[in-house]
Write a protein that holds these residues in place. Structure first.
Motif, PDB file in Angstrom:
ATOM      1  N   ALA A  44       0.845  -1.193   0.000  1.00 24.13           N
ATOM      2  CA  ALA A  44       0.000   0.000   0.000  1.00 24.13           C
ATOM      3  C   ALA A  44       0.885   1.250   0.000  1.00 24.13           C
ATOM      4  N   VAL A  45       0.493   2.228  -0.811  1.00 20.92           N
ATOM      5  CA  VAL A  45       1.263   3.461  -0.942  1.00 20.92           C
ATOM      6  C   VAL A  45       0.332   4.638  -0.703  1.00 20.92           C
ATOM      7  N   LEU A  46       0.798   5.574   0.110  1.00 18.75           N
ATOM      8  CA  LEU A  46       0.071   6.820   0.362  1.00 18.75           C
ATOM      9  C   LEU A  46       0.779   7.917  -0.425  1.00 18.75           C
ATOM     10  N   VAL A  47       0.047   8.571  -1.337  1.00 16.44           N
ATOM     11  CA  VAL A  47       0.610   9.606  -2.196  1.00 16.44           C
ATOM     12  C   VAL A  47      -0.202  10.874  -1.992  1.00 16.44           C
ATOM     13  N   TYR A  48       0.464  11.966  -1.608  1.00 18.95           N
ATOM     14  CA  TYR A  48      -0.255  13.224  -1.383  1.00 18.95           C
ATOM     15  C   TYR A  48       0.689  14.397  -1.586  1.00 18.95           C
ATOM     16  N   PRO A  49       0.212  15.600  -1.847  1.00 18.75           N
ATOM     17  CA  PRO A  49      -1.165  15.918  -2.196  1.00 18.75           C
ATOM     18  C   PRO A  49      -1.454  15.489  -3.626  1.00 18.75           C
ATOM     19  N   ASN A  50      -2.689  15.227  -3.900  1.00 15.10           N
ATOM     20  CA  ASN A  50      -3.108  14.842  -5.242  1.00 15.10           C
ATOM     21  C   ASN A  50      -4.458  15.495  -5.500  1.00 15.10           C
ATOM     22  N   PRO A  51      -4.534  16.522  -6.306  1.00 17.90           N
ATOM     23  CA  PRO A  51      -3.564  17.029  -7.277  1.00 17.90           C
ATOM     24  C   PRO A  51      -2.375  17.706  -6.611  1.00 17.90           C
ATOM     25  N   VAL A  52      -1.254  17.680  -7.339  1.00 19.16           N
ATOM     26  CA  VAL A  52       0.013  18.193  -6.829  1.00 19.16           C
ATOM     27  C   VAL A  52       0.439  19.423  -7.635  1.00 19.16           C
ATOM     28  N   ILE A  53       1.167  20.321  -6.976  1.00 18.59           N
ATOM     29  CA  ILE A  53       1.700  21.500  -7.667  1.00 18.59           C
ATOM     30  C   ILE A  53       3.223  21.425  -7.735  1.00 18.59           C
ATOM     31  N   GLY A  54       3.886  21.242  -6.595  1.00 16.11           N
ATOM     32  CA  GLY A  54       5.341  21.298  -6.580  1.00 16.11           C
ATOM     33  C   GLY A  54       6.039  20.007  -6.224  1.00 16.11           C
ATOM     34  N   SER A  55       5.622  19.378  -5.121  1.00 15.10           N
ATOM     35  CA  SER A  55       6.309  18.198  -4.631  1.00 15.10           C
ATOM     36  C   SER A  55       5.298  17.170  -4.126  1.00 15.10           C
ATOM     37  N   LEU A  56       5.561  15.924  -4.435  1.00 15.81           N
ATOM     38  CA  LEU A  56       4.682  14.824  -4.084  1.00 15.81           C
ATOM     39  C   LEU A  56       5.334  14.013  -2.971  1.00 15.81           C
ATOM     40  N   THR A  57       4.584  13.674  -1.934  1.00 12.88           N
ATOM     41  CA  THR A  57       5.076  12.824  -0.860  1.00 12.88           C
ATOM     42  C   THR A  57       4.577  11.401  -1.115  1.00 12.88           C
ATOM     43  N   VAL A  58       5.491  10.441  -1.042  1.00 11.74           N
ATOM     44  CA  VAL A  58       5.158   9.030  -1.280  1.00 11.74           C
ATOM     45  C   VAL A  58       5.609   8.242  -0.058  1.00 11.74           C
ATOM     46  N   GLN A  59       4.645   7.593   0.630  1.00 10.12           N
ATOM     47  CA  GLN A  59       4.939   6.814   1.831  1.00 10.12           C
ATOM     48  C   GLN A  59       4.423   5.389   1.666  1.00 10.12           C
ATOM     49  N   SER A  60       5.154   4.436   2.229  1.00  8.75           N
ATOM     50  CA  SER A  60       4.714   3.038   2.182  1.00  8.75           C
ATOM     51  C   SER A  60       5.188   2.311   3.421  1.00  8.75           C
ATOM     52  N   ARG A  61       4.719   1.082   3.585  1.00 10.52           N
ATOM     53  CA  ARG A  61       5.119   0.263   4.735  1.00 10.52           C
ATOM     54  C   ARG A  61       6.441  -0.440   4.505  1.00 10.52           C
ATOM     55  N   THR A 109       8.230  -5.859  -6.407  1.00  7.05           N
ATOM     56  CA  THR A 109       6.805  -5.644  -6.644  1.00  7.05           C
ATOM     57  C   THR A 109       6.549  -4.179  -6.959  1.00  7.05           C
ATOM     58  N   LYS A 110       5.394  -3.912  -7.594  1.00  2.68           N
ATOM     59  CA  LYS A 110       5.071  -2.559  -8.046  1.00  2.68           C
ATOM     60  C   LYS A 110       3.629  -2.204  -7.711  1.00  2.68           C
ATOM     61  N   THR A 111       3.379  -0.911  -7.570  1.00  4.94           N
ATOM     62  CA  THR A 111       2.018  -0.392  -7.484  1.00  4.94           C
ATOM     63  C   THR A 111       1.942   0.842  -8.363  1.00  4.94           C
ATOM     64  N   SER A 112       0.733   1.228  -8.738  1.00  2.00           N
ATOM     65  CA  SER A 112       0.525   2.400  -9.591  1.00  2.00           C
ATOM     66  C   SER A 112      -0.549   3.294  -8.987  1.00  2.00           C
ATOM     67  N   LYS A 113      -0.369   4.595  -9.162  1.00  2.00           N
ATOM     68  CA  LYS A 113      -1.348   5.590  -8.714  1.00  2.00           C
ATOM     69  C   LYS A 113      -1.514   6.630  -9.808  1.00  2.00           C
ATOM     70  N   LEU A 114      -2.729   7.133  -9.944  1.00  2.00           N
ATOM     71  CA  LEU A 114      -3.004   8.228 -10.864  1.00  2.00           C
ATOM     72  C   LEU A 114      -2.659   9.524 -10.153  1.00  2.00           C
ATOM     73  N   ILE A 115      -1.856  10.363 -10.793  1.00  2.00           N
ATOM     74  CA  ILE A 115      -1.423  11.642 -10.237  1.00  2.00           C
ATOM     75  C   ILE A 115      -1.879  12.756 -11.165  1.00  2.00           C
ATOM     76  N   ILE A 116      -2.422  13.830 -10.589  1.00  2.00           N
ATOM     77  CA  ILE A 116      -2.811  14.998 -11.378  1.00  2.00           C
ATOM     78  C   ILE A 116      -1.876  16.135 -11.031  1.00  2.00           C
ATOM     79  N   LYS A 117      -1.197  16.695 -12.031  1.00  2.00           N
ATOM     80  CA  LYS A 117      -0.308  17.838 -11.844  1.00  2.00           C
ATOM     81  C   LYS A 117      -1.085  19.097 -12.225  1.00  2.00           C
ATOM     82  N   GLN A 118      -1.210  20.041 -11.279  1.00  2.00           N
ATOM     83  CA  GLN A 118      -1.921  21.298 -11.548  1.00  2.00           C
ATOM     84  C   GLN A 118      -0.969  22.308 -12.109  1.00  2.00           C
TER      85      GLN A 118
END
Length: 118
Positions: A44-61, A109-118
């Motif tokens: 599981a991956v936590l990705v925020y903020p989404n939508p993103v402007i400058g920098s994306l934080t990606v956290q996992s276990r 292993t891999k996971t995918s997330k949809l990211i929106i860049k503003q």
């Protein structure tokens, strides 16, 4: 030929994605707790903020080895080698739009997330 605005194109792309994918941070519960459900929770991956402007934080276990950002047509626009469970990905140098973020873990292993860049 009629021009379509970037905003309209983005909204159509997002609409199509939402029809086929669960929300970005949705939890999918199964009726049983087998090895697949355990592996899914470890990836599981936590990705925020989404939508993103400058920098994306990606956290996992579990430790992340690499983050790869793809355009919706499959072209890799950013590839970052990482180590650890908490990572930052700068997206200031990419254009506005929808992207796929692939997270590759140390075990391959891999996971995918949809990211929106503003």
């Amino acid at each position: 030929m009629k021009k379509i605005s970037t905003t309209k194109l983005l909204l159509v792309a997002i609409g199509c994605m939402m029809l086929h994918w669960p929300p970005a941070n949705a939890t999918i519960r199964t009726a049983y707790q087998g090895i697949d459900s355990i592996m899914r929770s470890r990836r599981a991956v936590l990705v925020y903020p989404n939508p993103v402007i400058g920098s994306l934080t990606v956290q996992s276990r579990q430790p992340i080895q690499q983050l790869v950002l793809y355009t919706m047509d499959g072209k890799a626009v950013k590839r970052v080698m990482t180590n650890g469970k908490n990572n930052q990905l700068s997206v200031q140098d990419i254009q506005r739009g929808a992207y796929m973020l692939n997270t590759i873990f140390e075990d391959g292993t891999k996971t995918s997330k949809l990211i929106i860049k503003q």
